[in-house]
Design an enzyme around this catalytic site. Structure first.
Site, short mmCIF file in Angstrom:
data_model
loop_
_atom_site.label_atom_id
_atom_site.label_comp_id
_atom_site.label_asym_id
_atom_site.label_seq_id
_atom_site.Cartn_x
_atom_site.Cartn_y
_atom_site.Cartn_z
N ARG A 1 0.66 -1.32 -0.04
CA ARG A 1 -0.10 -0.04 -0.08
C ARG A 1 0.86 1.37 -0.01
O ARG A 1 2.06 1.49 0.62
CB ARG A 1 -1.09 -0.08 1.35
N VAL A 2 0.61 2.21 -0.77
CA VAL A 2 1.09 3.65 -0.66
C VAL A 2 0.17 4.54 0.12
O VAL A 2 0.76 5.74 0.42
CB VAL A 2 1.12 4.10 -1.95
N ASP A 3 -0.61 3.88 0.74
CA ASP A 3 -1.58 5.10 1.58
C ASP A 3 -1.51 4.59 3.15
O ASP A 3 -0.68 3.45 3.16
CB ASP A 3 -3.16 5.01 1.06
N ASP A 4 -2.13 5.17 3.89
CA ASP A 4 -2.11 4.68 5.21
C ASP A 4 -3.06 3.63 5.62
O ASP A 4 -3.87 3.73 6.59
CB ASP A 4 -2.34 6.00 6.41
#
Ligand code: WT7
Length: 686
Positions: A554-557
């Protein structure tokens, strides 16, 4: 110059030379075909990358025709979709984002899963196998039997006033009544919202209230290994909380699980609750099908994102049906009668697509397992495989890693010769686990099919088609038919060829998310604003010289714990719900079994004492706010958090501290108070 060009052209014409046709791309010899002869010869629908290429090219050049042909040929419709059935807009700059597939078509998911096969004379074939928590507890249901059960329940739902478009919440363990309930909803056009049995009362309440469920179907209890879980008590509390939030569930249907406890001991609320065993058997086993538009919502499934409360992902009947049916067929090379075992819980999308709907659409036998993979011993999965002669086994890397720890003997003592295909989903599979899966579990004779998808995508997006090409451990390889992935750089530009970037999808596919329940704005903002023109997946990926995709995470939180998506914001808000907590920041860290673990930095209010007892209390708080699976692995006391001058928490630094990569903290000079970093380092392990 011009003259000579024209002369050349004339000359070419004169010579009768045709314009050069594009050469078919040739690929290195397919080792997978040699390694898995049975899959290749007898099971696989696609036998080479060349064959895949032809079909894939058609699927993206003519999505309308490609999917319509399949839909009409392989599924039942009360009214067939229009000739031009597909429209969509993925570009926020051009207006409202939407996807519509099989417009004009009217169908019914339950009819396609059950009636269709019974009417064609296959009613005596097995639809489901149930394997209980304790070995020896088992059941089998034919297509005809499943249909009768589903119809009875559908009639009961109708008797409660449930109509097309109404919502029904399901909070159940993995027993046959769960897929029956899903199918019964689909039959009458009601929309199911399955809530994973591991969610807490509070989380259940939010979902019940969110969709204003008309009915809740639950179960008295379930056994998970040696541990009983009192689902009904949680469901009761969930209903209470939902009432406090403003929605009272009028009717609760309770399946009494005979494996755990007496019926007399189940708490029943007079006027609201009824036992399944009392109510459903009296109903008629016949129930007319409610034909619905292809775009009629089939289900709502909540999932976590990087911000705010979980979102209700909406899927549409026709598109989801065609897409999961086709991915099941091609990716697992499923044929009627195959015993297919997906270990996912129906509370997650994998269970929707590949326990309930996909296998039935392909007239396979779906195995539903109530227990845990290590109970009574770590051989359980392989004993079940042998007992029921499972051909396709589909699970998550976390399970593979956890079984790996117990050693090869637990596997070797079982036969496993029925296995052909080993599926993987939920997170990138690490090469060690991949090899163990292929060589030990599959004795080197099974294809390993890594499948990348998401709640939002409905079904597989990037996959290994079994034996069609050579696998690379750790890569899900190539896009499924109709799926157009691309990699974008931070400016939103597509990067071609061998590259790394954010994984996006360029155009719609039939299984695409139709919306976030009740919130078009959030739908567009979450998925279509970050990379205008594309669907944003939230994952990073790399593409290699063979065009294979490698998901990097994932590149998000969002944290991926044992293949379950958990939003950091959700855990943080659960923590700050505790009266002593001032602030918290949650990050993921590498965990040997779970893939990622949850690391929570917590700041207490002035004057509160940092203690081990409080740590335990905080973990309990998260368990009750969200569910046991979201419990932090580490509570890290943080007298201060690293923030920028504008007050933004720098998670990058927190991730490095959690990973103990203290020499990689990077630039900390933009912090409002750089000294907090050293304090946090000192507090590690305290
Ligand atoms: C996220 C979706 C649909 C699967 C169950 C979880 C990760 C899923 C893979 C894979 C690498 C994967 C991604 C994705 N993921 N499958 N084969 N390889 N990563 O569904 O809760 O919607 O989570 O799971 O990060 O975005 P979900």
């Amino acid at each position: 110059m011009l003259v000579s060009f024209i002369t050349l052209l004339r000359k070419a014409r004169h010579d009768g030379a045709a314009p050069e046709a594009p050469k078919p791309v040739s690929y290195p010899p397919n080792k997978a075909a040699e390694e898995y002869p049975d899959v290749w010869q007898n099971m696989a629908y696609i036998k080479s990358r060349e064959e895949y290429d032809v079909m894939y090219q058609r699927s993206i050049k003519d999505p309308n025709g490609f999917w319509r042909d399949i839909a009409v040929k392989e599924y039942a419709w009360q009214t067939e979709p229009h000739e031009h059935h597909y429209t969509s807009n993925f570009d926020v700059r051009k207006g409202k984002v939407f996807s519509r597939w099989f417009r004009g078509g009217k169908t019914n998911m339950c009819y396609n899963c059950l009636d269709r096969h019974v009417e064609a004379g296959h009613g005596g074939e097995r639809a489901f196998i149930f394997e209980g928590n304790s070995p020896g507890v088992q059941a089998e249901a034919t297509y005809a039997e499943a249909l009768s059960e589903v119809n009875r329940l559908a009639n009961w739902l109708k008797a409660q006033g449930v109509r097309r478009g109404d919502f029904v919440a399901l909070y159940m363990p993995m027993i046959l009544e769960l897929p029956y309930a899903m199918l019964a909803c689909a039959r009458i056009g009601a929309v199911h919202a399955v809530v994973f049995g591991g969610f807490s009362a509070e989380a259940l309440a939010g979902r019940i209230e969110g969709c204003k469920a008309k009915v809740l179907i639950t179960c008295s209890a379930t056994m998970r290994g040696a541990k009983p879980v009192n689902l009904k008590a949680i469901a009761d509390e969930g209903c209470e909380h939902a009432k406090a939030k403003g929605h009272e569930v009028p009717k609760v249907l309770v399946y009494h699980n005979p494996e755990c406890g007496k019926r007399e001991d189940v708490n029943m609320v007079a006027g609201r609750d009824e036992f399944w065993q009392d109510a459903v058997p009296h109903q008629s086993p016949q129930c007319p099908v409610e034909w619905v538009d292809a775009e009629h919502p089939l289900f709502l499934l909540y999932t976590s994102g990087s911000t705010g409360k979980p979102k209700g992902v909406v899927h549409a009947t026709g598109g989801f049906m065609v897409f999961v049916g086709q991915t099941t067929k091609y990716v697992f090379a499923v044929h009627p009668g195959d015993v297919f075992w997906c270990t996912a819980d129906c509370g997650w999308v994998t269970g929707h697509s590949y326990v309930t709907y996909g296998p039935l659409l392909q007239r396979a036998t779906s195995l539903v397992f109530e227990g845990v993979p290590t109970y009574p011993t770590p051989s359980r999965c392989w004993e079940v495989v042998d007992k029921w002669q499972v051909k396709q086994f589909y699970t998550a890397p976390t399970l593979i890693r956890s079984l790996m720890r117990f050693g090869d003997d637990y596997v070797a003592r079982c036969d496993r010769s029925s296995l052909r295909i080993l599926g993987s989903v939920g997170e990138p599979i690490n090469p060690e686990a991949w090899r163990w899966y292929r060589d030990v579990v599959g004795s080197g004779k099974c294809c390993v099919c890594d499948t990348w998808f998401q709640t939002e995508t409905g079904g597989h997006m990037i996959v290994n088609l079994p034996s069609a090409w050579t696998e690379k451990p750790g890569s899900a390889s190539l896009p499924f038919f109709g799926v157009q992935p691309c990699l974008c750089d931070e400016k939103g530009r597509e990067v071609p060829g061998v590259a790394e970037g954010t994984l996006c999808i360029k155009t719609s596919w039939p299984g695409a998310i139709r919306g976030v329940f009740g919130d078009q704005k959030r739908f567009e903002e979450t998925y279509f604003k970050p990379f205008p023109g594309h669907y944003f997946s939230g994952d990073g990926a790399r593409r290699d010289e063979d065009g294979y995709y490698w998901i990097t995470g994932r590149v998000d939180d969002v944290i991926n714990v044992s293949g379950h998506r958990i939003g950091t914001a959700e855990v943080e808000s659960a923590l700050v719900a505790h009266k002593h907590v001032a602030e918290s920041a949650v990050v993921g860290y590498n965990h040997p079994i779970k893939g990622q673990g949850i690391w929570a930095f917590v700041t207490l209010k002035e004057g509160e004492e940092y203690s081990d007892t409080l740590k335990k209390e905080l973990i309990t708080t998260v368990r009750t706010e969200i569910g046991p699976f979201a419990a932090p692995d580490v509570i890290h006391w943080a007298p201060g958090l690293p923030k920028t001058r504008s007050g933004k928490i720098m998670r990058r630094i927190l991730r490095k501290i959690a990973a103990n990569k203290l020499d990689e903290l990077g630039d900390t000079s933009t912090l409002a108070d750089p000294a907090v970093v050293q304090v946090l380092i000192d507090m590690r392990g305290k």
